[in-house]
Write an enzyme that holds these catalytic residues in place. Sequence first.
Site, mmCIF file in Angstrom:
data_model
loop_
_atom_site.group_PDB
_atom_site.id
_atom_site.type_symbol
_atom_site.label_atom_id
_atom_site.label_comp_id
_atom_site.label_asym_id
_atom_site.label_seq_id
_atom_site.Cartn_x
_atom_site.Cartn_y
_atom_site.Cartn_z
ATOM 1 N N GLN B 129 0.852 -1.184 0.000
ATOM 2 C CA GLN B 129 0.000 0.000 0.000
ATOM 3 C C GLN B 129 0.891 1.237 0.000
ATOM 4 O O GLN B 129 1.974 1.247 0.573
ATOM 5 C CB GLN B 129 -0.966 0.009 1.197
ATOM 6 N N LEU B 131 0.720 3.897 1.507
ATOM 7 C CA LEU B 131 1.003 4.434 2.837
ATOM 8 C C LEU B 131 2.433 4.125 3.252
ATOM 9 O O LEU B 131 3.161 4.992 3.746
ATOM 10 C CB LEU B 131 0.013 3.831 3.840
ATOM 11 N N ASN B 132 2.845 2.867 3.075
ATOM 12 C CA ASN B 132 4.195 2.499 3.484
ATOM 13 C C ASN B 132 5.251 3.210 2.638
ATOM 14 O O ASN B 132 6.327 3.529 3.124
ATOM 15 C CB ASN B 132 4.387 0.978 3.384
ATOM 16 N N TYR B 240 -5.605 5.092 18.454
ATOM 17 C CA TYR B 240 -4.639 4.256 17.745
ATOM 18 C C TYR B 240 -4.116 4.958 16.496
ATOM 19 O O TYR B 240 -2.915 4.996 16.237
ATOM 20 C CB TYR B 240 -5.294 2.925 17.389
ATOM 21 N N TYR B 241 -5.024 5.532 15.731
ATOM 22 C CA TYR B 241 -4.580 6.235 14.533
ATOM 23 C C TYR B 241 -4.074 7.634 14.856
ATOM 24 O O TYR B 241 -3.281 8.192 14.093
ATOM 25 C CB TYR B 241 -5.674 6.235 13.468
ATOM 26 N N HIS B 396 -12.390 3.516 10.031
ATOM 27 C CA HIS B 396 -11.889 2.687 11.129
ATOM 28 C C HIS B 396 -12.736 2.818 12.393
ATOM 29 O O HIS B 396 -12.370 2.287 13.438
ATOM 30 C CB HIS B 396 -10.432 3.049 11.441
ATOM 31 N N ASP B 416 -12.620 -3.139 25.463
ATOM 32 C CA ASP B 416 -12.918 -2.972 24.049
ATOM 33 C C ASP B 416 -12.095 -4.015 23.300
ATOM 34 O O ASP B 416 -10.894 -4.138 23.554
ATOM 35 C CB ASP B 416 -12.542 -1.557 23.602
ATOM 36 N N ARG B 421 -7.222 -8.302 14.015
ATOM 37 C CA ARG B 421 -6.090 -8.175 13.106
ATOM 38 C C ARG B 421 -4.840 -8.696 13.788
ATOM 39 O O ARG B 421 -4.686 -8.534 15.003
ATOM 40 C CB ARG B 421 -5.887 -6.689 12.759
#
Lengths: 720, 720
Positions: B129, B131-132, B240-241, B396, B416, B421
């Site tokens: 992807q 993104l990387n 997290y993001y 997300h 939660d 993943r």
Amino acid sequence: MTRTIALLLAAATLPAVPTAAQTPPAASSQTFAPLFAAEVERARRDVDASIKAGINVPVPKDPGGGFTHEQHKRNYRIIFEGGQLFRLTGEARYRDHVRDMLLAYADLYPGLGPHPAKANQNAGRLFWQSLNDSVFLVNAVQGYAQIRDALPAADRKRIDDNVIRLMARFLSDGSPQVINRIHNHATWAAAGVGLSGYLLGDRDLVDKALLGLDKSGKAGFLRQLDLLFSPDGYYAEGPYYQRYALQPFVVFAAAIAANDPGRKIFEYRDGIVLKAIRTAIDLTHDGYFLPINDAMPDKSLRTEELYHAVAIAYGATKDPAFLSIADWQGRTVLTPAGQAMAADLAAGKAKPWPFGSRLLSDGPDGKGGALVLLRTNADPAGPLLVAKNTVQGMGHGHFDRLGWLYYDETGAVVTDYGAARFLNVEAKHGGRYLPENDSWASATIAHNTLVVDEQSHFAGDWKAGEKHGTRQLAASLEGPTRYTIAEIDSAYKDVKIRRALLLVEVDGLANPLTLDILHGTGSGRHIYDLPLHFSGHIIDSDIAFDRNLAERPVLGKANGYQHLWVDGTGTKAGKARLTWMQGSRFYSYHMLPPAGARFIVAESGANDPEFNLRREPALIQRVEGAADATFVSLLEPHGAYDAAAETVVASSARVAALEHRQEKGADLVLITLVDGRRVALAVADDTTADAKHSLTVDGRTMTWTGPVGRLDLAKTGAKK
Amino acid sequence: MTRTIALLLAAATLPAVPTAAQTPPAASSQTFAPLFAAEVERARRDVDASIKAGINVPVPKDPGGGFTHEQHKRNYRIIFEGGQLFRLTGEARYRDHVRDMLLAYADLYPGLGPHPAKANQNAGRLFWQSLNDSVFLVNAVQGYAQIRDALPAADRKRIDDNVIRLMARFLSDGSPQVINRIHNHATWAAAGVGLSGYLLGDRDLVDKALLGLDKSGKAGFLRQLDLLFSPDGYYAEGPYYQRYALQPFVVFAAAIAANDPGRKIFEYRDGIVLKAIRTAIDLTHDGYFLPINDAMPDKSLRTEELYHAVAIAYGATKDPAFLSIADWQGRTVLTPAGQAMAADLAAGKAKPWPFGSRLLSDGPDGKGGALVLLRTNADPAGPLLVAKNTVQGMGHGHFDRLGWLYYDETGAVVTDYGAARFLNVEAKHGGRYLPENDSWASATIAHNTLVVDEQSHFAGDWKAGEKHGTRQLAASLEGPTRYTIAEIDSAYKDVKIRRALLLVEVDGLANPLTLDILHGTGSGRHIYDLPLHFSGHIIDSDIAFDRNLAERPVLGKANGYQHLWVDGTGTKAGKARLTWMQGSRFYSYHMLPPAGARFIVAESGANDPEFNLRREPALIQRVEGAADATFVSLLEPHGAYDAAAETVVASSARVAALEHRQEKGADLVLITLVDGRRVALAVADDTTADAKHSLTVDGRTMTWTGPVGRLDLAKTGAKK
């Protein structure tokens, strides 16, 4: 006076200390090493809080975990600590508080009958089981001894007569069914009775403690030292109870050394008391005791028993390795032994504990089998393969002969359930062993060993199991191919089981492999199940499982099988693999089961009406209708997951193939790595040390002496 | 030269540093603070190993976790570290290795097309992807900048043209569907493109990064700062993001500050960049990010992104609280900012981070709702109640409006699931999100909030959810009765949900109580389910469960219900209780559900063909056929279990009764403790701050202003 001094000596295992009652040091004049200073502060907080709260000696009522149970436990701790604080500081309030508490017991104790929450014939007076009464007495005597000479004669007499002597009589003549046993409960009783005898100058009590109620030596402390430990210091019931039993052994031994020096108790039976302490430490991984047999898995070296044991052992040996254990514990005891050890630790004298491979023989004569520990390095948290080739382990023993466990830096990998129990949690059957301890935790299927026809070993009868040892045939504790080979023909009437477990280091692999070759040899037709209980999340498998996705049945009806949910069953020709992940590592389990075998993925927790069981995964290799069965399995730890850096390496296995054949009186296993290299491992049927063997592998001749041979083959087939 | 200096300034956010290429300090002349010295040593090990191994720039092939993926990740790290090491040490081998690696990319990169393992339209070139690829560029530019001026012009040109500029073009004009989004992928792209622009002196790239491809300001970095964070610095996708997104925000912001100081980027939008960093830290418990929305629960402040963020924020603010975070991280970055921070940490300037209660508004205008954090003290691992009254959180986001979580010293208590993943684990769908992320992890039933008719909020359509905020009605962040009240009427067509969550401190209770009053108000007849997902082992309950002991069905067919095994169902009149144990503590959950409710004990893991799910317990309060439903629940942490000392205190609950009534426009809840004391808590329907209310409780008048009132009643009924 002499008696108090002797008890002080006992606690210190030192040649001489000043008499506390006469020359108490001022608190301000003392400089304690940090470890000991923290204990003094902790004890001050405890005892000062107890002084503030006032004496609370309730009429016994509750079982373990209940209020009166916990209060009497708090009280014996206060008596112990308060006495030591008086010795260390000379502050009168500590003497007075311990005295007042003991006088309250002097009022209460004589009128007590069997505890109302008793569960069997061994009811205590203060507690639901007399075991806890023994622990009370062992602690109370040690605290009382520090103030006794500083009390008026009348107080001393009341406490002597109405508490110490009465409790000692109850735990000796009053409880023959306890003190005359060969069992840890008897050791606690003997220690309490013996310490009381020394304190009161009552030789009768001392002799009964040492030699049994009839003073014949057929029971009592010395007989317990003869029978409860193997020559290697392995305690018959296993590590969890070894830890528990240690305290009375070491505390009473120290008192004997001080009061009866002629007995040379620390040299008795080739130094069995100190061996038992060293072996207890060896029976840990990352500081936690291996949870073999009935055991709580959260028990570590950080327990009261081991604080005493390490301090006394250091005093007796000055071995600096004990200091590193004390450092890990971060605690010690308030006694002179603890004080001296803390000073040496602060002086930087500690050396690492030499964790290594050990073959710990079992049984009083060492001939009942062995617990084998194979380690590749001295890291307390490093790889550790455990083979349980022991005797039964008495009433707390599990039916897991030839079982194995594996630990490494991620913790327990191939696991033992331990006991089904919530210690001291009142809502869980008063904190006692739960019904599932018998129905699941001790059953063979709950362990990593062969189950025949869905029956536990010895038909689940521990007394039957106690009559039979396991045959430890061979072992090698060093080198790149450590191993143990053992067998048993008494666990099942018709089937003999032999198992070789090899811990194999291979160049270029960061972690050792565990090779398991298990033979069940029988007559007639049997169901053979080989379970693997593991810790982690399943990542993948090359087995095509038929999954129970929306309705989950149980595996069987009895002997622990009723507690297993079946997630799926599957088959695969040739080598099969299951990979899971735990912590930062992957584990691939490669299997070559007998032809026609099925694989069952299961989880504990079925038929558990009170939610007593943990839910943990298992993989079972099953073959039905066979006379004999050979299971060859290989555990391969590999790769690394780094959550912080978001990197993963080697999440797939490095072992590409696994082959097995039997020829010329040996099992030959060939492990092929993905880079093409091969490792040939051979285990001969003849396990004698000097037998010579020869096989041909890939056209090359492989010769070896003794049970296990190895040949590493480079990719081309050339010798490496 | 100027450009290189500017980038160094960017990394340092300091007014001036010497130019690395001209006056590199000798390694031996440097004295680094311990934290920084460790980074230098770590980087030396990494880069020296890379030098020894030689350049390895493979043709892209594998998805996340595979070899080529991990190798390109290793490479950008080496480029970054090697560049910094050259700056710090002046040792030529670091310059040469980074140069050689970048030249290898100059050979490879121009010929690359879309990655063969691409999963969607946003394929990268080096990675599956894009993104990387952005992350690669952000790191590579920072490393390359340190050696660029020390290279021959020909090498510089090849790397500029064939790597940096080509990648920047691919990630800008070549990927409009990425960089023009308002999304963290776009921030990484903007940062990579913008840093490249500054390095190359290419204003066009810089402006596209800042203002979008058309330079209108409708997209690009500044627009992302406007839209992706709320005015309180809460990132739309959740913690997290937020963590993940921070790195490009802070690194690019630091570069802008250095190269375009007139933009005053750190003051932009009332200091949003620094707010975002502070809020990220506040969104942790015991250092771990709250796993709201798609999130891996093992993510902590110990990540590369936060090392950068903390170093840059400290440089910009000199707030000593950042130093205590760096101390906990135990790591920093190799940049001048990291170096300066490490020096101040070593100088003892650190102050604790002031963890406290926060109301973090959500949405670009802060009007989309809020994430509310209620804490009773500043301990990073202390009690923390989280109320998720936010907007959806984009793709997300999970369907958990009005959901709650609870943490304390034992970790996550009310939990939660996070994301389904296994990050970077190739066998698990290449490390990507699993199918169960949609079918379970994001579903409403997997969260601690109301489910109506077994449907997820917004029918499980995140784009629909994105259109609707949550109404944060009131909150109080201080005092012994902290609370949040919120409502939503858009999650379901027919049902409005209002929830008050109160964190209540009571004299004599060591831990705060959480009171939950939830109203579902609808038309027609509905099934109302209120799940509680918790961590721990069930100890006991006063509910008589009808257990599925030997066959385990699933709860439903869809919307996550298909993933729940049903362990049992039961009913109880009046208050019902479930007690579990986690770590050293007990938790009792007291419930007053609507009349006719059933209780369902369940566990995740059904219909999970690939073993992708963790198996975790849940308790569901269910009422069927009701128009409205009010659930009153109370979480009570209590007691202590000490494995080492073998003591247990207060294993049973201290709350004896729980009553609820609605009167005079308020919910009145009465909590009665076992010692007879009572706490009355009232929550008014009218949540305006100045509204006055009055109720009669036990014959006493209770008056209050604002939404929540409280009256503590002594045993006799006298006011305390």
